[in-house]
Scaffold this active site. Structure first.
Site, PDB file in Angstrom:
ATOM      1  N   LYS A  90       0.838  -1.215   0.000  1.00  0.00           N
ATOM      2  CA  LYS A  90       0.000   0.000   0.000  1.00  0.00           C
ATOM      3  C   LYS A  90       0.872   1.264   0.000  1.00  0.00           C
ATOM      4  O   LYS A  90       0.663   2.175  -0.789  1.00  0.00           O
ATOM      5  CB  LYS A  90      -0.937   0.019   1.228  1.00  0.00           C
ATOM      6  CG  LYS A  90      -1.887  -1.175   1.294  1.00  0.00           C
ATOM      7  CD  LYS A  90      -2.830  -1.099   2.477  1.00  0.00           C
ATOM      8  CE  LYS A  90      -2.159  -1.191   3.833  1.00  0.00           C
ATOM      9  NZ  LYS A  90      -1.472  -2.479   4.111  1.00  0.00           N
TER      10      LYS A  90
ATOM     11  N   ARG B 295      -9.939   0.754   8.019  1.00  0.00           N
ATOM     12  CA  ARG B 295      -9.574  -0.646   8.180  1.00  0.00           C
ATOM     13  C   ARG B 295     -10.515  -1.370   9.131  1.00  0.00           C
ATOM     14  O   ARG B 295     -10.171  -2.422   9.671  1.00  0.00           O
ATOM     15  CB  ARG B 295      -8.105  -0.820   8.520  1.00  0.00           C
ATOM     16  CG  ARG B 295      -7.652  -0.271   9.784  1.00  0.00           C
ATOM     17  CD  ARG B 295      -6.172   0.066   9.745  1.00  0.00           C
ATOM     18  NE  ARG B 295      -5.251  -1.025   9.665  1.00  0.00           N
ATOM     19  CZ  ARG B 295      -4.019  -0.888   9.121  1.00  0.00           C
ATOM     20  NH1 ARG B 295      -3.608   0.244   8.592  1.00  0.00           N
ATOM     21  NH2 ARG B 295      -3.206  -1.894   9.109  1.00  0.00           N
TER      22      ARG B 295
ATOM     23  N   ARG C  10      11.849  -5.398   5.340  1.00  0.00           N
ATOM     24  CA  ARG C  10      11.515  -4.008   5.029  1.00  0.00           C
ATOM     25  C   ARG C  10      12.371  -3.039   5.860  1.00  0.00           C
ATOM     26  O   ARG C  10      12.626  -3.260   7.040  1.00  0.00           O
ATOM     27  CB  ARG C  10      10.040  -3.737   5.333  1.00  0.00           C
ATOM     28  CG  ARG C  10       9.734  -2.234   5.257  1.00  0.00           C
ATOM     29  CD  ARG C  10       8.301  -1.900   5.290  1.00  0.00           C
ATOM     30  NE  ARG C  10       7.596  -2.435   6.432  1.00  0.00           N
ATOM     31  CZ  ARG C  10       6.283  -2.317   6.576  1.00  0.00           C
ATOM     32  NH1 ARG C  10       5.566  -1.722   5.643  1.00  0.00           N
ATOM     33  NH2 ARG C  10       5.686  -2.833   7.632  1.00  0.00           N
TER      34      ARG C  10
ATOM     35  N   ARG D  44      10.830  -1.251  11.501  1.00  0.00           N
ATOM     36  CA  ARG D  44       9.637  -0.986  12.317  1.00  0.00           C
ATOM     37  C   ARG D  44       9.476  -2.015  13.423  1.00  0.00           C
ATOM     38  O   ARG D  44       9.577  -3.215  13.168  1.00  0.00           O
ATOM     39  CB  ARG D  44       8.390  -1.002  11.408  1.00  0.00           C
ATOM     40  CG  ARG D  44       8.019   0.373  10.908  1.00  0.00           C
ATOM     41  CD  ARG D  44       6.925   0.362   9.896  1.00  0.00           C
ATOM     42  NE  ARG D  44       5.733  -0.407  10.272  1.00  0.00           N
ATOM     43  CZ  ARG D  44       4.638  -0.441   9.539  1.00  0.00           C
ATOM     44  NH1 ARG D  44       4.566   0.265   8.417  1.00  0.00           N
ATOM     45  NH2 ARG D  44       3.608  -1.166   9.903  1.00  0.00           N
TER      46      ARG D  44
ATOM     47  N   ARG E 125      -1.046  -9.010  13.185  1.00  0.00           N
ATOM     48  CA  ARG E 125      -1.584  -8.002  12.262  1.00  0.00           C
ATOM     49  C   ARG E 125      -2.412  -8.680  11.172  1.00  0.00           C
ATOM     50  O   ARG E 125      -3.457  -8.166  10.755  1.00  0.00           O
ATOM     51  CB  ARG E 125      -0.429  -7.195  11.635  1.00  0.00           C
ATOM     52  CG  ARG E 125       0.204  -6.223  12.626  1.00  0.00           C
ATOM     53  CD  ARG E 125       1.599  -5.800  12.217  1.00  0.00           C
ATOM     54  NE  ARG E 125       1.653  -5.068  10.976  1.00  0.00           N
ATOM     55  CZ  ARG E 125       2.786  -4.879  10.281  1.00  0.00           C
ATOM     56  NH1 ARG E 125       3.942  -5.365  10.713  1.00  0.00           N
ATOM     57  NH2 ARG E 125       2.760  -4.189   9.172  1.00  0.00           N
TER      58      ARG E 125
HETATM   59  P1  AP5 Z   1       4.787  -1.609   1.930  1.00  0.00           P
HETATM   60  O1  AP5 Z   1       4.501  -0.801   0.724  1.00  0.00           O
HETATM   61  O2  AP5 Z   1       5.465  -0.982   3.080  1.00  0.00           O
HETATM   62  O3  AP5 Z   1       3.449  -2.377   2.381  1.00  0.00           O
HETATM   63  P2  AP5 Z   1       2.198  -1.852   3.180  1.00  0.00           P
HETATM   64  O4  AP5 Z   1       1.000  -2.541   2.627  1.00  0.00           O
HETATM   65  O5  AP5 Z   1       2.186  -0.365   3.231  1.00  0.00           O
HETATM   66  O6  AP5 Z   1       2.554  -2.489   4.592  1.00  0.00           O
HETATM   67  P3  AP5 Z   1       2.364  -1.926   6.056  1.00  0.00           P
HETATM   68  O7  AP5 Z   1       3.073  -2.906   6.946  1.00  0.00           O
HETATM   69  O8  AP5 Z   1       2.782  -0.506   6.160  1.00  0.00           O
HETATM   70  O9  AP5 Z   1       0.845  -2.051   6.237  1.00  0.00           O
HETATM   71  P4  AP5 Z   1       0.065  -2.042   7.532  1.00  0.00           P
HETATM   72  O10 AP5 Z   1      -1.315  -1.861   7.046  1.00  0.00           O
HETATM   73  O11 AP5 Z   1       0.295  -3.241   8.391  1.00  0.00           O
HETATM   74  O12 AP5 Z   1       0.727  -0.844   8.373  1.00  0.00           O
HETATM   75  P5  AP5 Z   1       0.241   0.600   8.751  1.00  0.00           P
HETATM   76  O13 AP5 Z   1       1.427   1.452   8.876  1.00  0.00           O
HETATM   77  O14 AP5 Z   1      -0.886   1.050   7.890  1.00  0.00           O
HETATM   78  O15 AP5 Z   1       5.635  -2.889   1.456  1.00  0.00           O
HETATM   79  C1  AP5 Z   1       6.124  -3.829   2.401  1.00  0.00           C
HETATM   80  C2  AP5 Z   1       7.521  -4.329   1.957  1.00  0.00           C
HETATM   81  O16 AP5 Z   1       7.376  -5.090   0.750  1.00  0.00           O
HETATM   82  C3  AP5 Z   1       8.498  -3.182   1.632  1.00  0.00           C
HETATM   83  O17 AP5 Z   1       9.776  -3.601   1.993  1.00  0.00           O
HETATM   84  C4  AP5 Z   1       8.381  -3.019   0.097  1.00  0.00           C
HETATM   85  O18 AP5 Z   1       9.562  -2.520  -0.476  1.00  0.00           O
HETATM   86  C5  AP5 Z   1       8.089  -4.468  -0.330  1.00  0.00           C
HETATM   87  N1  AP5 Z   1       7.216  -4.567  -1.494  1.00  0.00           N
HETATM   88  C6  AP5 Z   1       6.144  -3.783  -1.798  1.00  0.00           C
HETATM   89  N2  AP5 Z   1       5.546  -4.217  -2.927  1.00  0.00           N
HETATM   90  C7  AP5 Z   1       6.259  -5.315  -3.317  1.00  0.00           C
HETATM   91  C8  AP5 Z   1       6.137  -6.228  -4.430  1.00  0.00           C
HETATM   92  N3  AP5 Z   1       5.161  -6.083  -5.328  1.00  0.00           N
HETATM   93  N4  AP5 Z   1       7.026  -7.229  -4.514  1.00  0.00           N
HETATM   94  C9  AP5 Z   1       8.028  -7.393  -3.590  1.00  0.00           C
HETATM   95  N5  AP5 Z   1       8.212  -6.558  -2.530  1.00  0.00           N
HETATM   96  C10 AP5 Z   1       7.321  -5.541  -2.404  1.00  0.00           C
HETATM   97  O19 AP5 Z   1      -0.390   0.345  10.203  1.00  0.00           O
HETATM   98  C11 AP5 Z   1       0.417  -0.020  11.296  1.00  0.00           C
HETATM   99  C12 AP5 Z   1      -0.438  -0.112  12.548  1.00  0.00           C
HETATM  100  O20 AP5 Z   1      -1.019   1.179  12.839  1.00  0.00           O
HETATM  101  C13 AP5 Z   1      -1.621  -1.046  12.478  1.00  0.00           C
HETATM  102  O21 AP5 Z   1      -1.261  -2.383  12.767  1.00  0.00           O
HETATM  103  C14 AP5 Z   1      -2.544  -0.448  13.548  1.00  0.00           C
HETATM  104  O22 AP5 Z   1      -2.122  -0.808  14.837  1.00  0.00           O
HETATM  105  C15 AP5 Z   1      -2.327   1.045  13.380  1.00  0.00           C
HETATM  106  N6  AP5 Z   1      -3.283   1.672  12.448  1.00  0.00           N
HETATM  107  C16 AP5 Z   1      -3.000   2.234  11.231  1.00  0.00           C
HETATM  108  N7  AP5 Z   1      -4.106   2.689  10.644  1.00  0.00           N
HETATM  109  C17 AP5 Z   1      -5.128   2.418  11.487  1.00  0.00           C
HETATM  110  C18 AP5 Z   1      -6.529   2.622  11.412  1.00  0.00           C
HETATM  111  N8  AP5 Z   1      -7.115   3.198  10.342  1.00  0.00           N
HETATM  112  N9  AP5 Z   1      -7.279   2.190  12.461  1.00  0.00           N
HETATM  113  C19 AP5 Z   1      -6.725   1.631  13.539  1.00  0.00           C
HETATM  114  N10 AP5 Z   1      -5.407   1.391  13.670  1.00  0.00           N
HETATM  115  C20 AP5 Z   1      -4.603   1.772  12.643  1.00  0.00           C
END
Ligand code: AP5
Length: 233
Positions: free
Chosen positions: A28, A104, A143, A176, A187
């Site tokens: 994402k 989410r 990552r 992270r 997660r």
């Molecule tokens: P990356 O692009 O970083 O993936 P991502 O989907 O953004 O992963 P996240 O871990 O950031 O998602 P998340 O939803 O768990 O975390 P968030 O910060 O939103 O890619 C991942 C890796 O793969 C990278 O190394 C990249 O280079 C590689 N990659 C990408 N595409 C690739 C491909 N096609 N092929 C190979 N490699 C690839 O949330 C974190 C926490 O915050 C949550 O757990 C929750 O506690 C809280 N939170 C956030 N938003 C909310 C909300 N709305 N409500 C409640 N709690 C929330």
């Protein structure tokens, strides 16, 4: 055919409002950065906003840090408050955005719909990045992220040009604390239970488009580009 990086696309609505949905590690953040560059819209990542609050030591950041470390969702009221403040500050109407990591939970999707409806707005498209659980752990343990601009790297698939440093601004990359195998599995469980119904919410409204996120980064980008082309005015 793979595409080279494109300049800003023309004829796209300047108020384009997109949502990126998908499990942790589905790409994402990676794809949101690309969309924002070519569409010239803002990137709103609730995860990044929460991490920034944690770095600054705010009350929200302290509360969120514990919840994030457990791989659970931060309560809706904290998320809604943070987003409403951001929306007002960003200029509101006429401003396009990509939401990454929000909504989410179905309750968040409903709140977003009400919020936008009150302002005569709606979401144009929801992109669901689909990736099997098995592929996710390998992606996340490798990552590294730039704490300044948010750009993500994968030590094997997309390493930085200079080891340990961001390509964009040279900042030292960080790991992270929620990218350990145990937390990643929590997660994923949270995603299946609370976030998957959000896809159904948007499918019923005819807004959902599926993207095969198991493909290499530039092939995922190509699928998204085709979709963005279809949204041109
Ligand atoms: P990356 O692009 O970083 O993936 P991502 O989907 O953004 O992963 P996240 O871990 O950031 O998602 P998340 O939803 O768990 O975390 P968030 O910060 O939103 O890619 C991942 C890796 O793969 C990278 O190394 C990249 O280079 C590689 N990659 C990408 N595409 C690739 C491909 N096609 N092929 C190979 N490699 C690839 O949330 C974190 C926490 O915050 C949550 O757990 C929750 O506690 C809280 N939170 C956030 N938003 C909310 C909300 N709305 N409500 C409640 N709690 C929330």
């Amino acid at each position: 055919m793979l595409i080279a990086e494109r300049p800003t696309m023309t004829n796209l609505r300047s108020d384009l409002r997109l949502i990126l949905l998908g499990p942790p590690g589905s790409g994402k953040g990676t794809q949101a950065q690309y969309i924002c560059r070519v569409c010239d819209v803002g990137h709103v990542s609730t995860g990044d906003l929460l991490r920034r609050n944690t770095q600054k030591g705010t009350e929200l950041g302290k509360t969120a840090a514990e919840i994030m470390k457990a791989g659970e969702l931060v309560p809706d009221e904290l998320i809604h408050e943070m987003l409403a403040a951001l929306y007002e500050r960003s200029g509101g109407e006429g401003v396009g955005f990509v939401l990454d990591g929000f909504p989410r939970a179905e309750s968040q999707a409903q709140a977003l719909e009400e919020y936008l409806t009150e302002r005569g707005q709606s979401i144009h498209k929801v992109l669901l990045l689909e990736l099997a659980d098995d592929a996710i752990v390998g992606r996340l343990v490798h990552r590294r992220t730039c704490p300044k601009c948010g750009k993500s790297y994968h030590l094997k698939a997309s390493p930085p040009k200079v080891e340990g440093r961001c390509d964009e601004d040279g900042t030292k990359l960080v790991w992270r604390p929620d990218d350990t195998e145990d937390v990643i599995r929590n997660r994923l469980a949270t995603y299946h239970k609370q976030t998957e119904p959000v896809a159904e919410f948007y499918r019923k409204r005819g807004l959902l488009a599926s993207i095969d996120a198991a493909r290499p980064i530039d092939e995922v980008r190509e699928q998204i580009t085709v979709l963005l082309e279809s949204l041109k005015s």
